[in-house]
Motif scaffolding. Structure first.
Motif, PDB file in Angstrom:
ATOM      1  N   ALA A 142     -12.659  29.439  -2.930  1.00  0.00           N
ATOM      2  CA  ALA A 142     -13.388  29.227  -1.684  1.00  0.00           C
ATOM      3  C   ALA A 142     -12.539  28.347  -0.771  1.00  0.00           C
ATOM      4  CB  ALA A 142     -14.722  28.543  -1.969  1.00  0.00           C
ATOM      5  N   GLU A 143     -12.968  28.217   0.482  1.00  0.00           N
ATOM      6  CA  GLU A 143     -12.267  27.294   1.370  1.00  0.00           C
ATOM      7  C   GLU A 143     -12.446  25.905   0.790  1.00  0.00           C
ATOM      8  OE1 GLU A 143     -13.827  28.004   5.276  1.00  0.00           O
ATOM      9  OE2 GLU A 143     -12.532  29.720   5.565  1.00  0.00           O
ATOM     10  N   ARG A 144     -11.368  25.319   0.326  1.00  0.00           N
ATOM     11  CA  ARG A 144     -11.444  24.076  -0.423  1.00  0.00           C
ATOM     12  C   ARG A 144     -11.238  22.849   0.434  1.00  0.00           C
ATOM     13  NH1 ARG A 144      -7.692  26.250  -5.067  1.00  0.00           N
ATOM     14  NH2 ARG A 144      -8.691  28.247  -5.297  1.00  0.00           N
ATOM     15  N   PHE A 145     -10.490  22.990   1.513  1.00  0.00           N
ATOM     16  CA  PHE A 145     -10.397  21.903   2.486  1.00  0.00           C
ATOM     17  C   PHE A 145      -9.956  22.485   3.814  1.00  0.00           C
ATOM     18  CE2 PHE A 145      -6.069  21.862   0.766  1.00  0.00           C
ATOM     19  CZ  PHE A 145      -5.279  21.694   1.894  1.00  0.00           C
ATOM     20  N   THR A 146     -10.254  21.769   4.856  1.00  0.00           N
ATOM     21  CA  THR A 146      -9.911  22.206   6.199  1.00  0.00           C
ATOM     22  C   THR A 146      -9.184  21.084   6.911  1.00  0.00           C
ATOM     23  OG1 THR A 146     -11.778  23.727   6.302  1.00  0.00           O
ATOM     24  CG2 THR A 146     -10.861  23.023   8.405  1.00  0.00           C
ATOM     25  N   ILE A 147      -8.177  21.465   7.679  1.00  0.00           N
ATOM     26  CA  ILE A 147      -7.492  20.515   8.547  1.00  0.00           C
ATOM     27  C   ILE A 147      -8.032  20.724   9.955  1.00  0.00           C
ATOM     28  CG2 ILE A 147      -5.283  19.766   9.505  1.00  0.00           C
ATOM     29  CD1 ILE A 147      -3.956  21.020   6.978  1.00  0.00           C
ATOM     30  N   LEU A 148      -8.578  19.676  10.517  1.00  0.00           N
ATOM     31  CA  LEU A 148      -9.109  19.687  11.879  1.00  0.00           C
ATOM     32  C   LEU A 148      -8.129  18.951  12.770  1.00  0.00           C
ATOM     33  CD1 LEU A 148     -11.346  19.948  14.090  1.00  0.00           C
ATOM     34  CD2 LEU A 148     -12.312  17.823  13.152  1.00  0.00           C
ATOM     35  N   TYR A 149      -7.559  19.668  13.738  1.00  0.00           N
ATOM     36  CA  TYR A 149      -6.682  19.040  14.737  1.00  0.00           C
ATOM     37  C   TYR A 149      -7.524  18.703  15.965  1.00  0.00           C
ATOM     38  CZ  TYR A 149      -3.814  18.629  18.828  1.00  0.00           C
ATOM     39  OH  TYR A 149      -3.281  18.171  19.996  1.00  0.00           O
ATOM     40  N   CYS A 150      -7.351  17.491  16.473  1.00  0.00           N
ATOM     41  CA  CYS A 150      -8.025  17.071  17.703  1.00  0.00           C
ATOM     42  C   CYS A 150      -7.030  16.401  18.639  1.00  0.00           C
ATOM     43  CB  CYS A 150      -9.147  16.073  17.407  1.00  0.00           C
ATOM     44  SG  CYS A 150     -10.526  16.754  16.495  1.00  0.00           S
ATOM     45  N   ASP A 151      -7.112  16.742  19.904  1.00  0.00           N
ATOM     46  CA  ASP A 151      -6.310  16.104  20.942  1.00  0.00           C
ATOM     47  C   ASP A 151      -7.185  15.021  21.567  1.00  0.00           C
ATOM     48  OD1 ASP A 151      -4.997  15.288  23.233  1.00  0.00           O
ATOM     49  OD2 ASP A 151      -4.557  17.320  23.933  1.00  0.00           O
ATOM     50  N   PHE A 152      -6.869  13.758  21.264  1.00  0.00           N
ATOM     51  CA  PHE A 152      -7.643  12.632  21.776  1.00  0.00           C
ATOM     52  C   PHE A 152      -6.947  11.947  22.947  1.00  0.00           C
ATOM     53  CE2 PHE A 152      -9.637  11.957  17.301  1.00  0.00           C
ATOM     54  CZ  PHE A 152     -10.636  12.870  17.582  1.00  0.00           C
ATOM     55  N   SER A 153      -6.100  12.692  23.679  1.00  0.00           N
ATOM     56  CA  SER A 153      -5.315  12.082  24.757  1.00  0.00           C
ATOM     57  C   SER A 153      -6.170  11.527  25.888  1.00  0.00           C
ATOM     58  CB  SER A 153      -4.290  13.069  25.309  1.00  0.00           C
ATOM     59  OG  SER A 153      -4.927  14.225  25.808  1.00  0.00           O
ATOM     60  N   SER A 154      -7.371  12.018  26.059  1.00  0.00           N
ATOM     61  CA  SER A 154      -8.218  11.520  27.149  1.00  0.00           C
ATOM     62  C   SER A 154      -9.186  10.426  26.686  1.00  0.00           C
ATOM     63  CB  SER A 154      -9.012  12.682  27.762  1.00  0.00           C
ATOM     64  OG  SER A 154      -9.907  13.221  26.809  1.00  0.00           O
ATOM     65  N   ILE A 155      -8.994   9.934  25.457  1.00  0.00           N
ATOM     66  CA  ILE A 155      -9.892   8.924  24.882  1.00  0.00           C
ATOM     67  C   ILE A 155      -9.110   7.629  24.662  1.00  0.00           C
ATOM     68  CG2 ILE A 155     -11.512   8.437  23.010  1.00  0.00           C
ATOM     69  CD1 ILE A 155     -12.153  11.061  24.508  1.00  0.00           C
ATOM     70  N   ALA A 156      -9.713   6.505  25.007  1.00  0.00           N
ATOM     71  CA  ALA A 156      -9.079   5.198  24.797  1.00  0.00           C
ATOM     72  C   ALA A 156      -8.851   4.966  23.302  1.00  0.00           C
ATOM     73  CB  ALA A 156      -9.949   4.095  25.374  1.00  0.00           C
ATOM     74  N   PRO A 157      -7.685   4.400  22.937  1.00  0.00           N
ATOM     75  CA  PRO A 157      -7.358   4.199  21.513  1.00  0.00           C
ATOM     76  C   PRO A 157      -8.424   3.433  20.729  1.00  0.00           C
ATOM     77  CG  PRO A 157      -5.435   3.777  22.861  1.00  0.00           C
ATOM     78  CD  PRO A 157      -6.585   3.984  23.812  1.00  0.00           C
ATOM     79  N   GLU A 158      -9.005   2.404  21.313  1.00  0.00           N
ATOM     80  CA  GLU A 158     -10.021   1.644  20.582  1.00  0.00           C
ATOM     81  C   GLU A 158     -11.275   2.476  20.326  1.00  0.00           C
ATOM     82  OE1 GLU A 158     -10.311   0.748  24.941  1.00  0.00           O
ATOM     83  OE2 GLU A 158      -8.687   0.636  23.516  1.00  0.00           O
ATOM     84  N   VAL A 159     -11.580   3.405  21.221  1.00  0.00           N
ATOM     85  CA  VAL A 159     -12.727   4.294  21.031  1.00  0.00           C
ATOM     86  C   VAL A 159     -12.406   5.313  19.941  1.00  0.00           C
ATOM     87  CG1 VAL A 159     -14.258   5.971  22.151  1.00  0.00           C
ATOM     88  CG2 VAL A 159     -13.489   3.949  23.409  1.00  0.00           C
ATOM     89  N   VAL A 160     -11.170   5.821  19.938  1.00  0.00           N
ATOM     90  CA  VAL A 160     -10.747   6.742  18.874  1.00  0.00           C
ATOM     91  C   VAL A 160     -10.877   6.057  17.522  1.00  0.00           C
ATOM     92  CG1 VAL A 160      -8.799   7.993  17.872  1.00  0.00           C
ATOM     93  CG2 VAL A 160      -9.208   8.096  20.344  1.00  0.00           C
ATOM     94  N   ASN A 161     -10.355   4.850  17.398  1.00  0.00           N
ATOM     95  CA  ASN A 161     -10.423   4.121  16.125  1.00  0.00           C
ATOM     96  C   ASN A 161     -11.864   3.926  15.678  1.00  0.00           C
ATOM     97  OD1 ASN A 161      -7.652   3.963  15.927  1.00  0.00           O
ATOM     98  ND2 ASN A 161      -7.548   1.978  16.939  1.00  0.00           N
ATOM     99  N   SER A 162     -12.726   3.576  16.599  1.00  0.00           N
ATOM    100  CA  SER A 162     -14.134   3.383  16.278  1.00  0.00           C
ATOM    101  C   SER A 162     -14.772   4.694  15.805  1.00  0.00           C
ATOM    102  CB  SER A 162     -14.875   2.841  17.501  1.00  0.00           C
ATOM    103  OG  SER A 162     -16.228   2.662  17.223  1.00  0.00           O
ATOM    104  N   SER A 163     -14.417   5.795  16.468  1.00  0.00           N
ATOM    105  CA  SER A 163     -14.992   7.089  16.089  1.00  0.00           C
ATOM    106  C   SER A 163     -14.553   7.503  14.686  1.00  0.00           C
ATOM    107  CB  SER A 163     -14.606   8.170  17.097  1.00  0.00           C
ATOM    108  OG  SER A 163     -13.246   8.537  16.971  1.00  0.00           O
TER     109      SER A 163
END
Length: 132
Positions: free
Chosen positions: A30-51
């Motif tokens: 079965a699908e055993r793991f998935t890699i999710l790519y996200c472009d967070f270029s429009s998000i402040a680094p501290e908000v990314v870390n918190s998320s």
């Protein structure tokens, strides 16, 4: 909740480790793991870390290269990865450019998974993802 952050230099080894664990523990292909790519270029680094601390599970791993973030989500199929992306979008209150690949459906090894991820980046996001 909180994903474990790894250096981008260890991304290949992290995926190899997840392939090894998946092969050892799950014989039904079965699908055993998935890699999710996200472009967070429009998000402040501290908000990314918190998320990342809020959204990801302790079993999840994340690597980043600049604003390109790759979440390795064990025992998660593509539908589950889309749900994770939607939670990020709720957290940020904005859309996030993203794509996914799953093992083994999109590749039987790291090279194939990375090739699928790069192809998805080009076709779906019009972005050249630098993976190796």
């Amino acid at each position: 909740m909180a994903g474990v952050h790894f250096s981008f230099d260890n991304f290949k080894q992290l995926v190899e480790l997840n392939i090894g664990i998946a092969d050892r523990l799950d014989e039904n292909r079965a699908e055993r793991f998935t890699i999710l790519y996200c472009d967070f270029s429009s998000i402040a680094p501290e908000v990314v870390n918190s998320s990342l601390q809020t959204v990801l599970r302790t079993s999840d791993a994340v690597v980043n290269k600049g604003n390109d973030y790759y979440c390795v989500l064990p025992y998660t199929d593509q539908y589950g990865a889309v749900s994770v992306r939607e939670i990020f979008e709720e957290f940020f209150d904005k859309s996030v450019a993203s794509t996914t690949v799953s093992y083994p459906a999109d590749g039987e090894n790291v090279k194939e998974l990375f090739e699928s991820l790069k192809e998805n980046g080009k076709t779906r996001l019009k972005k050249d993802l630098q993976l190796i």
